[in-house]
Design a protein around this motif. Structure first.
Motif, PDB file in Angstrom:
ATOM      1  N   VAL A  16       4.271  14.081   2.712  1.00 34.02           N
ATOM      2  CA  VAL A  16       4.110  12.370   3.546  1.00 34.02           C
ATOM      3  C   VAL A  16       3.861  11.365   2.551  1.00 34.02           C
ATOM      4  CG1 VAL A  16       4.875  11.226   5.010  1.00 34.02           C
ATOM      5  CG2 VAL A  16       5.058  13.318   5.165  1.00 34.02           C
ATOM      6  N   ALA A  17       4.620  10.431   1.976  1.00 37.96           N
ATOM      7  CA  ALA A  17       4.257   8.920   0.968  1.00 37.96           C
ATOM      8  C   ALA A  17       4.938   8.395   1.620  1.00 37.96           C
ATOM      9  CB  ALA A  17       4.542   9.353  -0.629  1.00 37.96           C
ATOM     10  N   ALA A  18       4.356   7.101   2.179  1.00 36.55           N
ATOM     11  CA  ALA A  18       4.496   6.354   2.891  1.00 36.55           C
ATOM     12  C   ALA A  18       4.475   5.210   2.631  1.00 36.55           C
ATOM     13  CB  ALA A  18       4.159   6.174   4.457  1.00 36.55           C
ATOM     14  N   VAL A  19       5.402   4.095   2.074  1.00 31.69           N
ATOM     15  CA  VAL A  19       5.220   2.420   1.504  1.00 31.69           C
ATOM     16  C   VAL A  19       5.266   1.558   2.020  1.00 31.69           C
ATOM     17  CG1 VAL A  19       6.047   1.276  -0.640  1.00 31.69           C
ATOM     18  CG2 VAL A  19       5.620   3.554  -1.161  1.00 31.69           C
ATOM     19  N   ARG A  20       4.123   0.448   2.039  1.00 34.72           N
ATOM     20  CA  ARG A  20       4.499  -0.475   3.263  1.00 34.72           C
ATOM     21  C   ARG A  20       4.505  -1.735   2.386  1.00 34.72           C
ATOM     22  NH1 ARG A  20       1.747   3.639   5.249  1.00 34.72           N
ATOM     23  NH2 ARG A  20       2.334   4.434   7.224  1.00 34.72           N
TER      24      ARG A  20
ATOM     25  N   SER B 230       1.146  -1.124   0.311  1.00 41.18           N
ATOM     26  CA  SER B 230      -0.217   0.402   0.453  1.00 41.18           C
ATOM     27  C   SER B 230       1.318   1.113   0.097  1.00 41.18           C
ATOM     28  CB  SER B 230      -1.043   0.206   1.336  1.00 41.18           C
ATOM     29  OG  SER B 230       0.097   0.044   2.467  1.00 41.18           O
ATOM     30  N   VAL B 231       0.394   1.887  -0.308  1.00 41.03           N
ATOM     31  CA  VAL B 231       1.041   3.814  -0.244  1.00 41.03           C
ATOM     32  C   VAL B 231      -0.019   4.727  -0.070  1.00 41.03           C
ATOM     33  CG1 VAL B 231       0.464   3.916  -2.257  1.00 41.03           C
ATOM     34  CG2 VAL B 231       2.528   4.989  -1.491  1.00 41.03           C
ATOM     35  N   SER B 232       0.218   5.662   1.122  1.00 43.71           N
ATOM     36  CA  SER B 232      -0.612   6.420   1.476  1.00 43.71           C
ATOM     37  C   SER B 232       0.193   8.051   0.988  1.00 43.71           C
ATOM     38  CB  SER B 232      -1.138   6.317   2.933  1.00 43.71           C
ATOM     39  OG  SER B 232      -0.218   6.842   3.582  1.00 43.71           O
ATOM     40  N   VAL B 233      -0.144   8.933   0.851  1.00 40.69           N
ATOM     41  CA  VAL B 233       0.156   9.948   0.753  1.00 40.69           C
ATOM     42  C   VAL B 233      -0.787  11.163   1.015  1.00 40.69           C
ATOM     43  CG1 VAL B 233       0.678  11.838  -1.403  1.00 40.69           C
ATOM     44  CG2 VAL B 233       1.063   9.458  -1.735  1.00 40.69           C
ATOM     45  N   ARG B 234       0.116  12.304   2.426  1.00 40.52           N
ATOM     46  CA  ARG B 234      -0.886  13.067   2.919  1.00 40.52           C
ATOM     47  C   ARG B 234      -0.362  14.852   2.745  1.00 40.52           C
ATOM     48  NH1 ARG B 234      -1.185  14.899   9.142  1.00 40.52           N
ATOM     49  NH2 ARG B 234      -2.472  17.191   8.254  1.00 40.52           N
ATOM     50  N   MET B 235      -1.160  15.518   2.201  1.00 36.44           N
ATOM     51  CA  MET B 235      -0.914  16.776   1.783  1.00 36.44           C
ATOM     52  C   MET B 235      -1.625  17.435   2.387  1.00 36.44           C
ATOM     53  SD  MET B 235      -0.859  16.166  -1.666  1.00 36.44           S
ATOM     54  CE  MET B 235      -2.716  14.830  -1.737  1.00 36.44           C
TER      55      MET B 235
ATOM     56  N   LEU C 248      11.735  13.579   5.836  1.00 41.54           N
ATOM     57  CA  LEU C 248      10.178  12.377   5.593  1.00 41.54           C
ATOM     58  C   LEU C 248      10.515  11.698   4.525  1.00 41.54           C
ATOM     59  CD1 LEU C 248       8.133  14.536   8.111  1.00 41.54           C
ATOM     60  CD2 LEU C 248       9.393  12.631   8.840  1.00 41.54           C
ATOM     61  N   PRO C 249       9.415  10.907   4.246  1.00 39.33           N
ATOM     62  CA  PRO C 249       9.944  10.143   2.883  1.00 39.33           C
ATOM     63  C   PRO C 249       8.066  10.696   1.846  1.00 39.33           C
ATOM     64  CG  PRO C 249       8.991   8.577   4.368  1.00 39.33           C
ATOM     65  CD  PRO C 249       9.472   9.660   5.145  1.00 39.33           C
ATOM     66  N   GLY C 250       8.656  10.895   0.854  1.00 38.18           N
ATOM     67  CA  GLY C 250       8.075  11.603  -0.141  1.00 38.18           C
ATOM     68  C   GLY C 250       7.719  13.672  -0.415  1.00 38.18           C
TER      69      GLY C 250
END
Length: 533
Positions: free
Chosen positions: A332-336, A297-302, A357-359
């Motif tokens: 921030v883009a976190a890949v899990r 999964s990936v999440s992006v918080r803006m 931080l990632p992204g």
């Protein structure tokens, strides 16, 4: 009073036995004069009282009422202590005079400021407990009606129309106060279902929708995405949510809540069995994208003018806020990979370089202190999803010295492509760096394919502690090998760009960057073309 007895029975919980207090109802190792606003150590007295047999418990409660400990933090005085007292009173055989006395004590604990959101529900939980202590069904009915306000449409704090959650102004807080709200409301929905004071079907449905369409999409490996935890990100124990989530789901199932099959599937995933959650959702109220595939999964918080940038300006308080969290909403883009408790990030949060931080694209060497409480994002955030693919995009102009720049993440079945274009920060004296990822080394087997020059990567052993990012965390030194990959744009960049494909799965698809400019960003993968909205 049979219905009141039903509610009392549902609220009773098992507590481990406590050693009895002294003859005066106190314990000698508790500092009753402590007023600390973060820990408030006298509260341990009430926790121990819950594990006592009835006579000792009442003696301990009378000692608490006699000593009247007070914290500098009104939350402990108005909610934390009163609800523990209410729980301790539930199964005691009290005389009418004792019921009236304790009812007056609980009523007097209410503060002068009307709470909202989660604290409204918690405060009304004290009122409901008071109703059970006093045998007053009208108080139970009033409390449920007030709690229901948290499950109605709002343009402010609370559950948003897209099922994300805001707290402390427009701060996305699904994994902090949003999680606590769902747990608290599920407790009460379960406690009063089938009684004259049951929550209405519309309110129960909204709670279930919030849990399934909002909360579970931010849960990875039994914990929440660190970018939507608010000031709870600095508390190690807050990253373990499986037990509370399962209790919440099971309470709703026992209360015959709607979407039964989906609740069961969520519980199965939390228990480590069943099919993974697959799909893509964009939450426009919070500038948050989640893209979930069967194995990753990936999440992006803006942040944007619609949302506040951070909830960490109160570092060192009761929640252990993070004094280094300036960039937590800056793309921030976190890949899990997989769905394990170690998601590649939790082990390194205390030792991270929080400037990378990632992204995130940021100038190194700037202060990491969070922006002022309530400060809105300066850039434009946008996103799109068709349920399978997704795009998140963030404009940098106006953020920490950037005069232009667009960043975008394109989410396909087997790959995420990260693009940046027009990155301009003419006054930046230090290098401006885009970090594609910063994670636990040798975790996940992710393949990174730079599609433009100027990238760097490496592994560094770093040290730190939870105390560094949360004022109440453990000071015990921790160390971890941290892998970082990114692009160095140098000081004062003008029209800088980058492109990188991130492949978390076993397949290496062919991708083509069709455009990467301020005016347009687009990527092709197989027969699918995604463009920046």
């Amino acid at each position: 009073m049979r219905d009141l007895d039903v509610v009392r029975e549902r609220l009773r919980a098992h507590h481990p036995p406590s050693r009895p207090p002294g003859p005066d109802g106190t314990w000698p190792d508790i500092d009753y004069a402590d007023r600390d606003g973060g820990l408030f150590r006298p509260l341990e007295h009430l926790r121990r009282a819950l594990g006592l047999p009835a006579p000792d418990r009442l003696r301990a409660l009378e000692a608490w009422r006699r000593l009247a400990p007070r914290s500098h933090n009104r939350w402990f005085n108005e909610i934390g202590a009163p609800r523990l007292v209410g729980d301790a009173l539930l199964d005691l055989d009290l005389t009418p005079e004792q019921r009236a006395t304790w009812g007056r004590w609980l009523a007097a604990s209410a503060g002068p400021v009307e709470p909202t959101g989660l604290d409204l529900v918690r405060a009304q939980g004290v009122v409901l407990r008071r109703g059970l202590v006093e045998d007053a069904p009208e108080l139970v009915a009033r409390a449920v009606d007030r709690m229901s306000e948290a499950l109605r449409r709002t343009g402010g704090e609370g559950i948003q129309d897209d099922m994300s959650f805001h707290r402390h102004g427009p701060v996305p807080h699904a994994g902090g106060h949003g999680h606590a709200l769902a747990c608290e409301l599920a407790l009460w929905v379960h406690a009063v279902h089938g009684t004259p004071w049951a929550f209405g079907p519309r309110e129960v449905r909204r709670l279930v929708d919030f849990l399934l369409d909002g909360q579970q999409w931010a849960v990875h490996g039994g914990g929440f995405d660190f970018t939507v935890m608010g000031d709870d990100v600095g508390r190690a124990e807050a990253h373990r949510a499986t037990a509370d989530l399962r209790t919440t789901v099971l309470r709703l199932l026992e209360a015959d809540a709607p979407r039964h099959g989906e609740l069961v599937a969520f519980d199965d995933r939390l228990a480590g069995r069943g099919a993974p959650l697959v799909g893509t959702r964009y939450y426009p109220r919070s500038g948050y994208l989640v893209h979930r595939r069967p194995g990753w999964s990936v999440s992006v918080r803006m942040s944007s003018p619609r949302t506040a940038t951070s909830d960490t300006a109160t570092s060192g308080g009761a929640s252990g806020g993070n004094p280094r969290g300036r960039h937590l909403a800056d793309g921030v883009a976190a890949v899990r990979v997989g769905d394990q408790a170690e998601d590649g990030y939790r082990a390194v949060l205390p030792v991270w370089d929080w400037a990378r931080l990632p992204g995130v694209t940021a100038e190194l060497g700037r202060s990491l202190t969070p922006r002022p409480a309530g400060a809105r994002g300066a850039g434009e955030a946008t996103g799109w999803s068709d349920g399978r693919h997704g795009v998140a995009a963030l404009r940098l102009a106006g953020v920490d010295g950037f005069t232009e720049g667009w960043k975008a993440w394109f989410c396909f079945d087997d790959v995420v492509v990260a693009l940046g274009a027009g990155i301009t920060a003419p006054d930046a004296r230090n290098p401006v760096v885009t970090t594609i990822d910063q994670r636990l080394a040798d975790h996940g087997g992710i393949v990174y394919l730079p599609l433009s020059p100027g990238h760097f990567s490496g592994v560094e052993q770093r040290t730190g502690s939870w105390r560094d990012i949360g004022g109440t965390g453990s000071p015990r030194p921790l160390e971890a090998d941290v892998f970082t990959i990114g692009f160095d744009h140098g000081p004062g960049p003008r029209d800088a760009s980058y492109a990188c494909a991130i492949v978390p799965g076993p397949h290496l698809p062919e991708v083509e960057v069709l455009a990467n400019t301020v005016a347009r960003q687009a990527v092709r993968c197989g027969g699918v073309v995604l463009e920046r909205p």
